[in-house]
Design an enzyme around this catalytic site. Sequence first.
Site, PDB file in Angstrom:
ATOM      1  N   ASP A 141       0.949  -0.896  -0.177  1.00  0.00           N
ATOM      2  CA  ASP A 141      -0.210   0.113   0.133  1.00  0.00           C
ATOM      3  C   ASP A 141       1.152   1.288   0.295  1.00  0.00           C
ATOM      4  O   ASP A 141       2.056   1.482   0.017  1.00  0.00           O
ATOM      5  CB  ASP A 141      -1.046  -0.075   1.354  1.00  0.00           C
ATOM      6  CG  ASP A 141      -0.563  -0.624   2.299  1.00  0.00           C
ATOM      7  OD1 ASP A 141       0.900  -0.677   2.587  1.00  0.00           O
ATOM      8  OD2 ASP A 141      -1.271  -0.870   3.628  1.00  0.00           O
ATOM      9  N   ASN A 145      -7.992  -2.851  14.386  1.00  0.00           N
ATOM     10  CA  ASN A 145      -9.149  -3.583  14.054  1.00  0.00           C
ATOM     11  C   ASN A 145      -9.688  -4.589  12.763  1.00  0.00           C
ATOM     12  O   ASN A 145     -10.389  -4.999  11.835  1.00  0.00           O
ATOM     13  CB  ASN A 145      -9.505  -2.085  13.484  1.00  0.00           C
ATOM     14  CG  ASN A 145      -8.260  -1.549  11.978  1.00  0.00           C
ATOM     15  OD1 ASN A 145      -7.577  -2.425  11.647  1.00  0.00           O
ATOM     16  ND2 ASN A 145      -9.221  -0.603  11.535  1.00  0.00           N
ATOM     17  N   HIS A 158      -7.110  -4.751  10.347  1.00  0.00           N
ATOM     18  CA  HIS A 158      -7.278  -4.315   8.777  1.00  0.00           C
ATOM     19  C   HIS A 158      -5.569  -5.588   8.302  1.00  0.00           C
ATOM     20  O   HIS A 158      -4.886  -5.506   8.845  1.00  0.00           O
ATOM     21  CB  HIS A 158      -6.845  -3.163   8.167  1.00  0.00           C
ATOM     22  CG  HIS A 158      -5.785  -2.447   9.152  1.00  0.00           C
ATOM     23  ND1 HIS A 158      -6.069  -1.155   9.798  1.00  0.00           N
ATOM     24  CD2 HIS A 158      -4.534  -2.814   9.156  1.00  0.00           C
ATOM     25  CE1 HIS A 158      -4.946  -0.526   9.852  1.00  0.00           C
ATOM     26  NE2 HIS A 158      -3.804  -1.621   9.965  1.00  0.00           N
ATOM     27  N   GLU A 161      -9.329  -2.169   5.055  1.00  0.00           N
ATOM     28  CA  GLU A 161     -10.440  -1.697   6.681  1.00  0.00           C
ATOM     29  C   GLU A 161     -11.192  -2.479   7.046  1.00  0.00           C
ATOM     30  O   GLU A 161     -11.845  -3.420   6.005  1.00  0.00           O
ATOM     31  CB  GLU A 161     -10.900  -0.581   6.355  1.00  0.00           C
ATOM     32  CG  GLU A 161      -9.728   0.033   6.673  1.00  0.00           C
ATOM     33  CD  GLU A 161      -8.458   0.513   8.119  1.00  0.00           C
ATOM     34  OE1 GLU A 161      -8.407  -0.099   8.582  1.00  0.00           O
ATOM     35  OE2 GLU A 161      -7.885   1.796   7.786  1.00  0.00           O
TER      36      GLU A 161
HETATM   37  C1  F6R Z   1       1.298  -1.683   6.194  1.00  0.00           C
HETATM   38  C2  F6R Z   1       0.484  -2.380   6.082  1.00  0.00           C
HETATM   39  C3  F6R Z   1      -0.638  -2.225   7.005  1.00  0.00           C
HETATM   40  C4  F6R Z   1       0.446  -2.330   8.468  1.00  0.00           C
HETATM   41  C5  F6R Z   1      -0.864  -2.459   9.389  1.00  0.00           C
HETATM   42  C6  F6R Z   1       0.177  -3.036  11.425  1.00  0.00           C
HETATM   43  O1  F6R Z   1       1.537  -1.728   4.740  1.00  0.00           O
HETATM   44  O2  F6R Z   1       0.135  -2.673   4.801  1.00  0.00           O
HETATM   45  O3  F6R Z   1      -1.799  -3.089   7.241  1.00  0.00           O
HETATM   46  O4  F6R Z   1       0.737  -3.476   8.667  1.00  0.00           O
HETATM   47  O5  F6R Z   1      -1.295  -1.122  10.066  1.00  0.00           O
HETATM   48  O6  F6R Z   1       0.492  -1.175  11.071  1.00  0.00           O
HETATM   49  P1  F6R Z   1       1.984  -1.982  12.354  1.00  0.00           P
HETATM   50  O7  F6R Z   1       3.265  -2.534  11.893  1.00  0.00           O
HETATM   51  O8  F6R Z   1       2.543  -0.837  13.222  1.00  0.00           O
HETATM   52  O9  F6R Z   1       1.507  -1.813  14.105  1.00  0.00           O
END
Ligand code: F6R
Length: 259
Positions: A67, A136, A138, A143
Amino acid sequence: MRVLIRDSAADVAGCGADLIEARLAARPAAVLGLATGATPLALYRELAARARAGRVSFSDVTTFNLDEYLGLDGAHPQSYRAYMDREFFAHVDIDIARTHVPAGNAGNARRAAVEYDRRIADAGGIDLQLLGIGRNGHIGFNEPYSSLSSRTRVKTLSANTIADNARFFADGEYQPHLAITVGIGTILDAREVLLLATGEAKAAAVRDMIEGPVAARCPASALQLHAHVTVVIDDAAASALDDPEFFRHIEREDRALGD
Ligand code: F6R
């Protein structure tokens, strides 16, 4: 879903690095799907150390990141392109021309998203998709209530995710509310998935992903439909599971079988 529970976040990174090292030994020209965020940082450091030690090489690897924020170009320090260059690509022997991050500055973001899926297909598809998980549930920026068969597209970030990521932006700095993300269907197309999660803040999402029903409420629960998923979590992230001992037992049994 293979669930491996480790004592610490450092052990989670080591376990993830072991799996990636093994897959690259078997297939040096693998196509990797990569993630950003806090969780994979220790993994990237470990892989870079192993690359320096000659244990693993990325010279023939192709990568596709999950992303990118819409409205940030790759030069912006908070862009995921800048993160990948800074935290990983600069420290390994990868050909930067074979690294891909969705274009956050695309003139036509919807078209760029469709094009991104086409480029993944042209590269032969993702061999191993690395994921983190949001509080959450995702995965990527899919989301809750994202379609479980979605393709790469523009998504609106939830208020929770915007708040979680605000720590990376300076006071008063523009923080994007939109992103291009690989879809859940695109993630499920990967031949193998490796998801890492650490810390108690992830415990409820990890429980819903592993034990919950497959439901749009927890996008990561869609991974239950994939035949080749490894989830590596620390004790804290495993703390809301009904029966973490069950997964430890299975791992011991698998080891006894030589798996
Ligand atoms: C990042 C991504 C997100 C993260 C998720 C967890 O490329 O796609 O889904 O993996 O938000 O983020 P952290 O590791 O910062 O808790």
